[in-house]
Design an enzyme around this catalytic site. Structure first.
Site, PDB file in Angstrom:
ATOM      1  N   ASP A  84      -1.464   2.886   2.613  1.00 47.08           N
ATOM      2  CA  ASP A  84      -1.324   2.893   4.068  1.00 47.08           C
ATOM      3  C   ASP A  84      -2.692   2.822   4.740  1.00 47.08           C
ATOM      4  OD1 ASP A  84       0.651   3.351   6.320  1.00 47.08           O
ATOM      5  OD2 ASP A  84      -0.735   5.009   6.695  1.00 47.08           O
ATOM      6  N   GLU A 106      -1.977  -2.288   2.886  1.00 47.25           N
ATOM      7  CA  GLU A 106      -1.271  -2.446   4.161  1.00 47.25           C
ATOM      8  C   GLU A 106      -2.334  -2.413   5.247  1.00 47.25           C
ATOM      9  OE1 GLU A 106       0.655  -0.770   7.878  1.00 47.25           O
ATOM     10  OE2 GLU A 106      -0.789   0.233   6.567  1.00 47.25           O
TER      11      GLU A 106
END
Length: 684
Positions: free
Chosen positions: A384, A413
């Site tokens: 993330d 990401e």
């Protein structure tokens, strides 16, 4: 460089060799270099390479490019995971020099007397060459040397055997003045690092029961989520990505639709990690136990799914890290710990980690957490927001983890600036999210994919039409045809793609004024009746399953470097192909990006890219409908978004029966006559 012959601009080389170039097992990796020498003597280039076991692989002879730019090209195909090394070597090729000179002299009419020195020198050269050729060819080489010295033969008979050794001595040349470029590194991952199909769902929504009649909501568990695994596997996905499965903080917990005040039944965002029950190495008690998770991972593996976990390096205010290591966070002027912000957005339920405070302690803890989950059978991590953490930290962590287990993969990401995304790929991230979600027109898709192919030595794209955070405008308003279009583009342009649950149900209601879902699953439970939707024909699952089936069956779709675009005269259509060099398998796709209107287009195909000469004709088989057409360079295509927004063709050199060419209408070579809704054919 060591030696006399210049060697420049060797590829693949990432940041001048600072980082390892990237490939996967079985991938054909192109190697090139610019090399030249003084005068007119012939030279050659080759790739010398070693595997992770340290064993030298057979050298690969390189060929000069067609543009007289002194660039040489070859390719290697690594066959094991790990760190490989390679170098380009240049050398003087005395046989080619000799052969070129003798051929020119004979063609000019010179006789044996004038070639006396050439004949003797050629014989000596072939005696040297005989040492390095395969044993079964040595007698042939030595016989050619004898023929050169045989004055009883006519000159053409004397030189013909030696001139006929060109192919043999190309593969096994005499090498002099050997020069080596600096050694470069190639890290080779398992094939899933490049070719994969991802599916994201929230386990807590599978089997969940919503609040009703005063009864509290009940989230799903790993046990209830087991029921969803066969459905995901039936769609052909091979990676099942789970959002964070850890305890969720209670302090500053967000309510539904990201509201600041949570109701008693609000489950909070999984990315607000940590509570009294534990942190990043702990499973949320509502999801089950460690044993339940292990059973879930094993059950997923049994149906062909590999579980990927989310690695989000942040903490809820009540995460154990906050109390035990307050120095790992940023303290504001008023003494409070800074929460995450992306102005004007605020994330009061999340504390970012400050990597400049006790970096050694943070590194040790994160490595411990990752290796804990690797020990639980997790080999894929979706990271993330990696672009908000130090690059040197990621470079250290990724390669430290791979030192323990080289099969571990990391997906970045990072929807951020292009240079940053490319930088994350260079330092070690296995795959990357991309801007595909916002590339909608054929021209910009073509340009963007061309950019990604150019970065294939270090950056592997993963195309997602949607995520829990992103519901792009074209899905909000494009209807089911647009969902089909984006699935075709994502799955067949990129070797890796993924969808977030609900895509197959055409979920498209946005939060007003935003590219986000209304009633976002990040903040609430969203149980779905998958079976009812499919039974009522309200599911895209069969279409997605067919796309993934086509992907698995065609090796051409497993690679990124082989993507080639073809011209089509309609700006609402995109045409591309992929060809597998080893098998010859070729896939040709024509896709409309217009979800509302029928579109016609005329192709101008790059025939060599498909394995044909410019004048040849061939048969295409539509893998979505079963129809067959006879095609050539110029073809007319009709796509109806409500019936079939794309053709996905496999390309075949010869028709196997006369009816296969029926797709060409009289007077219009290569006209595409699509199947009608009742199985009939439209007439032109």
């Amino acid at each position: 460089m060591t030696g006399r012959i210049p060697i420049e601009d060797v590829t693949p080389s990432v940041s001048c060799g600072r980082y390892a170039a990237r490939a996967v097992v079985g991938e054909l990796v192109p190697v090139s270099a610019r090399s030249y020498r003084e005068g007119h003597a012939a030279m050659g280039c080759q790739v010398a390479w070693r595997g992770p076991d340290g064993v030298q692989r057979p050298v690969v002879r390189m060929r000069p490019g067609p543009d007289f730019d002194d660039r040489w090209h070859g390719s290697i195909r690594p066959d094991a995971v790990g760190e490989w090394s390679f170098t380009v070597q240049a050398f003087d090729d005395p046989y080619l020099t000799w052969r070129d000179a003798v051929t020119k002299k004979v063609d000019a009419g010179q006789g044996a007397a004038e070639l006396a020195n050439d004949l003797v020198e050629g014989a000596e050269l072939l005696e040297t060459a005989a040492v390095d050729v395969p044993a079964q060819a040595r007698d042939r080489v030595r016989a050619a040397a004898v023929a050169l010295l045989d004055g009883q033969r006519d000159l053409p008979e004397r030189v013909a055997p030696a001139l006929g050794l060109a192919d043999l001595l190309w593969d096994h040349p005499v090498r002099a003045l050997l020069t080596s470029a600096p050694l470069l590194t190639l890290w080779v991952d398992r094939p899933r690092a490049l070719f994969s199909a991802w599916y994201e769902f929230f386990p807590r929504s599978e089997g969940a029961v919503l609040a009703e009649g005063g009864q509290p909501a009940r989230p799903g568990t790993f046990r209830t989520a087991l029921d969803r695994l066969p459905g995901v596997a039936a769609m052909g996905f091979d990676v099942l990505y789970l959002p964070p499965i850890h305890p969720i903080g209670r302090v500053n917990r967000k309510g539904r639709n990201n509201t600041l005040v949570a109701e008693p039944d609000d489950v909070g965002s999984p990315w607000a990690i940590g509570a009294a029950e534990g942190g990043h190495d702990t499973i949320h008690p509502d999801l089950g136990t460690a044993q339940d998770f292990q059973r879930f991972v094993a059950a997923a593996r049994e149906v062909g799914l590999e579980v990927a976990m989310d690695l989000a390096l942040q903490a809820a205010p009540d995460h154990p890290w906050v109390g035990e290591h307050p120095e790992w966070f940023t303290t504001r002027a008023d003494g409070s710990i800074a929460y995450a912000e992306n102005p004007p957005k605020k994330y009061q339920d999340i504390y970012p980690v400050n990597f400049d405070n006790d970096p050694a302690g943070i590194r040790a803890e994160v490595l411990r957490v990752v290796l804990h989950w690797v020990g639980q059978g997790v080999k894929v991590f979706r990271v993330d927001n990696p672009h908000t953490k130090p690059f040197d930290f990621w470079h250290w962590l990724i390669w430290e983890v791979k030192r323990h287990d080289p099969d571990v993969l990391f997906l970045a990401e990072a929807f951020t600036r292009p240079a940053v995304m490319h930088g994350l790929g260079k330092i070690g991230f296995t795959q990357s999210y991309t801007y595909f979600t916002w590339r909608t027109g054929p021209a910009e898709l073509r340009d963007y994919c061309t950019e990604l192919v150019a970065a294939a030595d270090y950056m592997r794209p993963n195309f997602w039409p949607n995520t829990p955070d992103i519901l792009p405008e074209h899905l909000q308003h494009g209807g089911p045809p647009m969902f089909k279009i984006r699935a075709v583009l994502a799955s067949l342009l990129s070797p890796s793609w993924g969808i977030y649950a609900g895509y197959e149900l055409f979920e498209h209601v946005p939060r007003p004024g935003a590219e986000e879902y209304l009633d976002n699953e990040k903040f609430e439970l969203r149980p779905r009746d998958w079976a009812a939707a499919e039974a009522q024909g309200r599911s895209l699952a069969p279409f997605i399953a067919r796309l993934n089936e086509i992907r698995r069956a065609n090796p051409a779709l497993h690679w990124l470097r082989n993507l080639r675009f073809h011209d089509i005269d309609n700006p609402a259509m995109l045409c591309w192909s992929k060809r597998d060099a080893e098998t010859g398998n070729t896939v040709l796709v024509v896709c409309s990006v217009d979800p509302g209107e029928v579109q016609w287009g005329n192709t101008v195909l790059d025939m060599p890219a498909l394995g044909f000469d410019w004048h040849e004709r061939f048969t295409v088989h539509d893998e979505l409908t079963g129809a067959r057409y006879g095609w050539g360079q110029h073809n007319t295509v009709r796509l109806d978004p409500h019936l079939q927004p794309a053709h996905v063709f496999t390309v075949h050199r010869h028709a196997t029966d006369p009816d296969q060419a029926a797709g060409s209408s009289a007077g219009t070579p290569g006209t595409d006559i699509p199947a009608g809704p009742e199985g009939t054919r439209w007439t032109s």
